[in-house]
Structure formats: structure tokens, C-alpha cells
Design a protein around this motif. Structure first.
Motif, PDB file in Angstrom:
ATOM      1  N   THR A  33       0.968   2.035   7.977  1.00  0.00           N
ATOM      2  CA  THR A  33       0.262   1.302   8.822  1.00  0.00           C
ATOM      3  C   THR A  33       1.011  -0.287   8.573  1.00  0.00           C
ATOM      4  OG1 THR A  33      -1.883   2.358   8.304  1.00  0.00           O
ATOM      5  CG2 THR A  33      -1.970   0.111   9.619  1.00  0.00           C
ATOM      6  N   ILE A  75      -1.115  -3.660   8.194  1.00  0.00           N
ATOM      7  CA  ILE A  75      -1.588  -3.816   6.560  1.00  0.00           C
ATOM      8  C   ILE A  75      -0.747  -4.693   5.993  1.00  0.00           C
ATOM      9  CG2 ILE A  75      -2.636  -2.710   4.770  1.00  0.00           C
ATOM     10  CD1 ILE A  75      -4.627  -2.464   6.820  1.00  0.00           C
ATOM     11  N   HIS A  93      -2.206 -10.168   8.584  1.00  0.00           N
ATOM     12  CA  HIS A  93      -3.368  -9.287   8.416  1.00  0.00           C
ATOM     13  C   HIS A  93      -4.521  -9.889   7.546  1.00  0.00           C
ATOM     14  CE1 HIS A  93      -5.568  -5.746   7.825  1.00  0.00           C
ATOM     15  NE2 HIS A  93      -5.787  -5.752   6.517  1.00  0.00           N
ATOM     16  N   PRO A 125      -7.829  -8.658   6.001  1.00  0.00           N
ATOM     17  CA  PRO A 125      -8.577  -7.592   5.451  1.00  0.00           C
ATOM     18  C   PRO A 125     -10.351  -7.713   5.849  1.00  0.00           C
ATOM     19  CG  PRO A 125      -7.667  -8.761   3.772  1.00  0.00           C
ATOM     20  CD  PRO A 125      -7.316  -9.560   4.674  1.00  0.00           C
ATOM     21  N   GLU A 140      -4.972  -2.000  -3.463  1.00  0.00           N
ATOM     22  CA  GLU A 140      -5.692  -1.690  -2.187  1.00  0.00           C
ATOM     23  C   GLU A 140      -4.922  -1.879  -0.832  1.00  0.00           C
ATOM     24  OE1 GLU A 140      -8.876  -4.755   0.177  1.00  0.00           O
ATOM     25  OE2 GLU A 140      -9.929  -3.102  -0.709  1.00  0.00           O
ATOM     26  N   ARG A 141      -3.881  -2.869  -0.699  1.00  0.00           N
ATOM     27  CA  ARG A 141      -3.106  -3.120   0.175  1.00  0.00           C
ATOM     28  C   ARG A 141      -1.973  -1.815   0.247  1.00  0.00           C
ATOM     29  NH1 ARG A 141      -1.890  -7.919   3.221  1.00  0.00           N
ATOM     30  NH2 ARG A 141      -3.864  -8.396   2.355  1.00  0.00           N
ATOM     31  N   ARG A 145      -2.665   1.171  -0.830  1.00  0.00           N
ATOM     32  CA  ARG A 145      -3.282   2.489  -0.438  1.00  0.00           C
ATOM     33  C   ARG A 145      -3.615   2.369   1.133  1.00  0.00           C
ATOM     34  NH1 ARG A 145      -7.884   1.943  -5.185  1.00  0.00           N
ATOM     35  NH2 ARG A 145      -6.713   3.539  -6.885  1.00  0.00           N
ATOM     36  N   GLU A 146      -3.691   1.437   1.749  1.00  0.00           N
ATOM     37  CA  GLU A 146      -4.094   1.366   3.106  1.00  0.00           C
ATOM     38  C   GLU A 146      -2.769   1.091   3.962  1.00  0.00           C
ATOM     39  OE1 GLU A 146      -6.229  -2.201   3.770  1.00  0.00           O
ATOM     40  OE2 GLU A 146      -8.180  -1.440   2.964  1.00  0.00           O
ATOM     41  N   GLY A 147      -1.758   0.795   3.674  1.00  0.00           N
ATOM     42  CA  GLY A 147      -0.358   0.723   4.293  1.00  0.00           C
ATOM     43  C   GLY A 147       0.881   1.551   3.891  1.00  0.00           C
ATOM     44  N   GLU A 180       1.164   7.768   0.079  1.00  0.00           N
ATOM     45  CA  GLU A 180       0.566   7.912  -1.443  1.00  0.00           C
ATOM     46  C   GLU A 180       1.804   8.214  -2.385  1.00  0.00           C
ATOM     47  OE1 GLU A 180      -1.084  12.453  -0.862  1.00  0.00           O
ATOM     48  OE2 GLU A 180      -2.507  10.771  -1.501  1.00  0.00           O
TER      49      GLU A 180
END
Length: 212
Positions: A8, A11, A16, A18, A185-186, A188-190, A193
Motif C-alpha cells: 500500500t 501508507i 499519509h 493514520p 505499525e506502518r 505492517r500496513e504498507g 510481511e
């Protein structure tokens, strides 16, 4: 082999905002309580999340209030003329005149028509070339949030500015653990994995010294 590293792009972009801003809950509440109520000076080191906090505060305010909050980056708009033009454009008011007098008159008319007023955030205040811009905005009854990387910039204000801008909020640097939480967190979202590990994120957080 076929997986993407970035899943993404938005992100990971600098623009961005959040949904939840980690480790800045107290400061976000302070800014949310101050906007449209009291003129505020915000300061803190580079990378401490000041711009993100301000943009989130403005986003929340504009979503819930009948008032208007406008973000101005003084890296891009450094004079009274440029800032007034940008404010009027944000209010859907196009002006052809280059005169500060004409711009001030037009902005004064727009402010009068707004029952709940206008809030202007001047980010990167240290890049503002014409300090009298602050006094001009205050004289129109506009609420201000001034953001700078240094508390020393508060001294640039004259007596009128200091008398009207009395609320001061300090944004501290992030700790390494806080930087780790934000980066993780960033990621994991963008990111895919398989593209990172928590060990790598921890090393980046340590290298950043809290400068996000």
C-alpha cells in the motif's frame, strides 16, 4: 518471488495521516481543545510528529465543526501576500490583485461572513520571512496555531503577538521504543510481511534516534 515489497503505497507516503496516531494522544487532545479557542504556539524537534498532529487536528476539526481550519506550510508560503492568497484560495475566493491591502480587505470580508471563524496553522514558522503576517492575521480576528522546531522562534513575535498567543505546547522527541511501535505499525500496513523483520525495524528505530 512474485510478492510485492510495498503493498500500500499511500501508507508509506509523507502525506499519509493514520487513523490513530501512536504516542501522541495527550498532545492531540491538547491541540483539539485549543483550536478555535486559544491562539497556540507549538514547538518540538524535527521528526517529533508536529506536522502530523496539526494535520490530524485540522482534519478532525473540519469534519466536526462549522468553523474552518486551514493548513499553511511556510516553507512554500513565506510572505503575507503568498499566505493571504493561499487562505483565500482555500476559501474558494480567487483574487487577481497583488496588493496586500486588497487581499486583507477581501479576507476581512470572508471572515465576517463566517459565524464560527477561521483557524490558520502556520507550520515551519521559522521559514516565514514577514513576521508582521502574524499581527495581520490576529488583527482580523483569525485564530492561529504556529508550529516551529524551536521555542526560540517564539521570541520573533512582537509584544502584540506574544500577548495574543499565550498557549504553548511542547512536543517531545520520540523514544526508541515509541519509534519502533510507529515504524512497525506502518510496515505492517504498507509492506509485504516477508519484506521486513521486527529486528530490522528495531535497528531502524535505534538509528533514527526518535526522528521519525
Amino acid at each position: 518471488m512474485g510478492s510485492r515489497i510495498v503493498t500500500t503505497h499511500e501508507i508509506l507516503s509523507e502525506s499519509h495521516i493514520p487513523e490513530n496516531i501512536l504516542h501522541r494522544e495527550k498532545e492531540l487532545t491538547q491541540l483539539s481543545n485549543a483550536i478555535n479557542v486559544v491562539n497556540t504556539f507549538v514547538h518540538g524537534p524535527s521528526g517529533a510528529g508536529k506536522t502530523l498532529l496539526i494535520k490530524k487536528t485540522i482534519e478532525n476539526f473540519n469534519a466536526k465543526s462549522r468553523g474552518i481550519a486551514i493548513y499553511i506550510d511556510c516553507c512554500l508560503y513565506q510572505t503575507t501576500n503568498a499566505i493571504f492568497h493561499e487562505i483565500l484560495l482555500s476559501l474558494n475566493t480567487v483574487v487577481s490583485s497583488k496588493s496586500n491591502y486588497a487581499l486583507t480587505k477581501r479576507l476581512k470580508e470572508r471572515v465576517r461572513r463566517l459565524d464560527d471563524g477561521i483557524n490558520i496553522c502556520l507550520d515551519h514558522f521559522e521559514r516565514l520571512k514577514e513576521i508582521e503576517t502574524v499581527n495581520r492575521l490576529l488583527s482580523l480576528g483569525i485564530k492561529l496555531i504556529i508550529v516551529s522546531s524551536s521555542h526560540e522562534m517564539y521570541k520573533r513575535l512582537n509584544s502584540m503577538g506574544k500577548a495574543n498567543i499565550t498557549n504553548i505546547i511542547e512536543i517531545p522527541n520520540y523514544s526508541v521504543d515509541q519509534a519502533f511501535d510507529i515504524l512497525l505499525e506502518r510496515a505492517r500496513e504498507g509492506l509485504d510481511e516477508t519484506a521486513y523483520s521486527e529486528e530490522t525495524i528495531r535497528k531502524v528505530a535505534q538509528a533514527s534516534s526518535g526522528n521519525m
